[in-house]
Design an enzyme around this catalytic site. Structure first.
Site, PDB file in Angstrom:
ATOM      1  N   GLN A   2      -2.142  -1.795  -0.230  1.00  0.00           N
ATOM      2  CA  GLN A   2      -1.091  -2.666   0.222  1.00  0.00           C
ATOM      3  C   GLN A   2      -0.159  -1.968   1.064  1.00  0.00           C
ATOM      4  OE1 GLN A   2      -0.282  -3.992  -4.111  1.00  0.00           O
ATOM      5  NE2 GLN A   2       0.430  -5.486  -2.627  1.00  0.00           N
ATOM      6  N   HIS A   3       0.683  -2.744   1.936  1.00  0.00           N
ATOM      7  CA  HIS A   3       1.733  -2.516   2.847  1.00  0.00           C
ATOM      8  C   HIS A   3       1.566  -1.801   3.984  1.00  0.00           C
ATOM      9  CE1 HIS A   3       3.131  -3.512  -1.408  1.00  0.00           C
ATOM     10  NE2 HIS A   3       2.883  -1.954  -1.716  1.00  0.00           N
ATOM     11  N   ASP A  46      -5.164  -4.433  -3.313  1.00  0.00           N
ATOM     12  CA  ASP A  46      -5.720  -3.880  -4.225  1.00  0.00           C
ATOM     13  C   ASP A  46      -5.487  -4.155  -5.663  1.00  0.00           C
ATOM     14  OD1 ASP A  46      -3.726  -2.010  -4.048  1.00  0.00           O
ATOM     15  OD2 ASP A  46      -4.731  -0.347  -3.649  1.00  0.00           O
TER      16      ASP A  46
HETATM   17  O1  LIG Z   1       1.541   0.685  -2.597  1.00  0.00           O
HETATM   18  C1  LIG Z   1       0.673   0.459  -3.592  1.00  0.00           C
HETATM   19  C2  LIG Z   1       1.240  -0.657  -4.357  1.00  0.00           C
HETATM   20  O2  LIG Z   1       2.485  -1.304  -4.201  1.00  0.00           O
HETATM   21  C3  LIG Z   1      -0.624   1.340  -3.985  1.00  0.00           C
HETATM   22  O3  LIG Z   1      -1.243   0.324  -4.868  1.00  0.00           O
HETATM   23  C4  LIG Z   1      -1.317   1.114  -2.625  1.00  0.00           C
HETATM   24  O4  LIG Z   1      -1.966  -0.406  -2.671  1.00  0.00           O
HETATM   25  C5  LIG Z   1      -2.490   1.836  -2.665  1.00  0.00           C
HETATM   26  O5  LIG Z   1      -3.413   2.094  -3.896  1.00  0.00           O
HETATM   27  P1  LIG Z   1      -4.613   3.022  -4.352  1.00  0.00           P
HETATM   28  O6  LIG Z   1      -5.431   3.467  -3.043  1.00  0.00           O
HETATM   29  O7  LIG Z   1      -3.987   4.260  -4.987  1.00  0.00           O
HETATM   30  O8  LIG Z   1      -5.234   2.388  -5.145  1.00  0.00           O
END
Ligand SMILES: O=C(CO)[C@@H](O)[C@H](O)COP(=O)(O)O
Ligand SMILES: Nc1ncnc2c1ncn2[C@@H]1O[C@H](COP(=O)(O)OP(=O)(O)O)[C@@H](O)[C@H]1O
Length: 466
Positions: free
Chosen positions: A71-72, A226
């Site tokens: 995300q983000h 995700d």
């Molecule tokens: O920043 C967030 C949710 O707010 C993280 O969940 C990212 O989405 C990355 O996820 P992974 O790659 O560690 O699963």
């Protein structure tokens, strides 16, 4: 037999599953690594996706595909659809001051929580846009559209149509800081506040709305963030907590009501089904175990064995795991720390135990915060690469103080994206029922002294060298 594909474009790798749309059975899969770093050229994600897809047999016989992703991340596109600069990822902390400035300008955390369900921290797209406007005004001026990693890959799979064809979904839009889960509307005023002007943003599709097709004719699902994809892959229901130990440590709860935490600890995201997904995320999770294993010169199996050979509480040794700075709590400039070192605790077993416990104490704080949003916790499911560690699985229920259900190792984000793709094909109000993964139940006597000791020292950390 119609086939569907689900993609997880996560921080460290791209994973693809191809499943039977009706039964959910796994047919093929593939994976490819992503580059290191908190700033990544999106072309690298596309190359990894092509590799992973090729391993998974390609899309020629696939009827629908959807992308779940980290995300983000800020992906800026110019008027020709070219990427303006490498994407800044969720774990890049250079936008910490921009987040503080934005929070103050709007009148504090409550105003942000009421507007978009979250309070800016470095991770969110809105903070990164403010950073861009201030640090790279020329790149900001060239930016015609802003989207997220999963939006961009979906658009590339569609054959890169016009910028107006960019699509996203509620789950990932809710992590931008300029879309409100409560109203389902963009807050373009907040985007403009961050960047200095408005730009094109992706259209937010409904949970099972098609977002076009690939040139080969596969229907494209909206995709999602995700964490929302993992909840869909696990068939999580209201009250189910998903605790994910990947690059990030995430504790989320499926809820029927939006959350707005003025302290900013919990981000009030949306999920991929029409519900909500209040969530905390840490910057330090599985890589704390990677780093500790590296420090001790052992592999993950040995790290786990060592941790389980030391007593609960590691004899008072506490590892505060802020190796990448931290987001929850909001300590972007902090570093990790080791407290309670004595002659008796200065050995590999105690250090291994302290690493596992330190990472779990941060997630236990997160579980408390997520539970305090009001949705009663039904059960806690643990997934992600870190859940492959036996020590994590056995120590988690003791530190968290609740039973922990662990599904078999799997790619639940990619599975959730595949299930969304099947939903887009089938239509209807709910996602197709696929067999739910079984779970192994882990229970243990609670060890409150471990969290108490951690709470005593977690703020005693040095700042990073600039
Ligand atoms: O920043 C967030 C949710 O707010 C993280 O969940 C990212 O989405 C990355 O996820 P992974 O790659 O560690 O699963
Ligand atoms: N047996 C294990 N014990 C602890 N950590 C592990 C184990 N297997 C994999 N990992 C770690 O899990 C992480 C990858 O998990 P994953 O959930 O796929 O992350 P992401 O989705 O962020 O890319 C890596 O840091 C990897 O080293």
């Amino acid at each position: 037999m119609a086939l569907v594909a689900g993609v997880d474009t996560s921080t460290q790798a791209c994973k693809v599953v191809v499943r039977d749309a009706g039964s959910g059975a796994l047919v093929r899969e593939g994976r490819a690594p992503h580059p290191e770093g908190t700033e990544v050229d999106p072309a690298a994600w596309e190359a990894a996706l092509r590799d992973a897809l090729a391993q998974a047999g390609g899309l020629d016989d696939v009827a629908a595909v959807a992308v779940g992703g980290q995300q983000h991340g800020m992906v800026c596109l110019d008027a020709d659809g070219e990427v303006v600069r490498p994407a800044l990822l969720w774990n890049d902390t250079r936008s910490a001051q921009a987040a503080r400035d934005l929070t103050e300008e709007l009148g504090g955390g409550r105003a942000w929580a009421e507007a978009v369900g979250l309070v800016p921290v470095a991770s969110f797209t809105v903070s990164k846009l403010r950073w861009l406007a201030e640090a790279e005004p020329e790149n900001a001026a060239r930016t015609t559209a802003v989207c997220l990693p999963h939006d961009w890959l979906t658009w590339r799979l569609a054959g890169t149509p016009s910028l107006g064809a960019l699509v996203t979904d509620r789950g990932d839009a809710s992590g931008t800081g300029y879309w409100s889960p409560a109203t389902g509307e963009y807050r373009m005023d907040l985007l403009e506040r961050a960047l200095g002007r408005t730009v094109v943003v992706p259209r937010v599709l409904g949970p099972a709305e098609a977002g076009g097709t690939t040139p080969g004719g596969a229907v494209l699902g909206p995709g999602t963030g995700d964490n929302a994809a993992a909840a869909l892959g696990l068939a999580a229901e209201p009250g189910d907590v998903v605790l994910s130990i990947g690059t990030s440590g995430v504790v989320s709860i499926v809820s029927t009501t939006p959350a707005a935490d003025p302290t900013g600890t919990v981000a009030g995201f949306a999920d991929a089904t029409g519900n909500f997904l209040p969530l905390i995320a840490t910057l330090n999770a599985a890589r704390v175990l990677d780093a500790t294993a590296r420090l001790l010169g052992v592999d993950h199996a040995e790290l786990s064995r060592l941790a389980l050979s030391a007593p609960p509480g590691a004899g008072g040794l506490v590892l505060v795991p802020y190796l990448e700075g931290e987001r929850t709590p909001d300590r972007p400039t902090s570093t990790g720390a080791l407290h309670g070192l004595t002659l008796g605790t200065a050995d590999p077993a105690h250090l291994a135990r302290a690493a596992v416990e330190g990472l779990l104490c941060g997630l236990a704080d997160g579980l408390d915060a997520v539970a305090a949003t009001g949705t009663p916790v039904r059960r806690v499911l643990m997934v992600g690469g870190g859940a492959r560690s036996e020590a994590v699985r056995r120590i988690a229920p003791a530190v968290l103080g609740v039973p922990v259900l662990v599904p078999p190792p799997g790619e639940y984000v990619a599975d959730g994206a595949a299930r969304q793709a099947a939903w887009v094909l089938a239509g209807g109000d709910t996602a197709p029922e696929w067999p739910r993964p079984g779970t192994e139940v882990h229970e243990a006597d609670p060890v409150p002294h471990v969290r108490e000791r951690y709470a005593e020292v977690r703020d005693l950390t040095a700042d990073r060298l600039q």
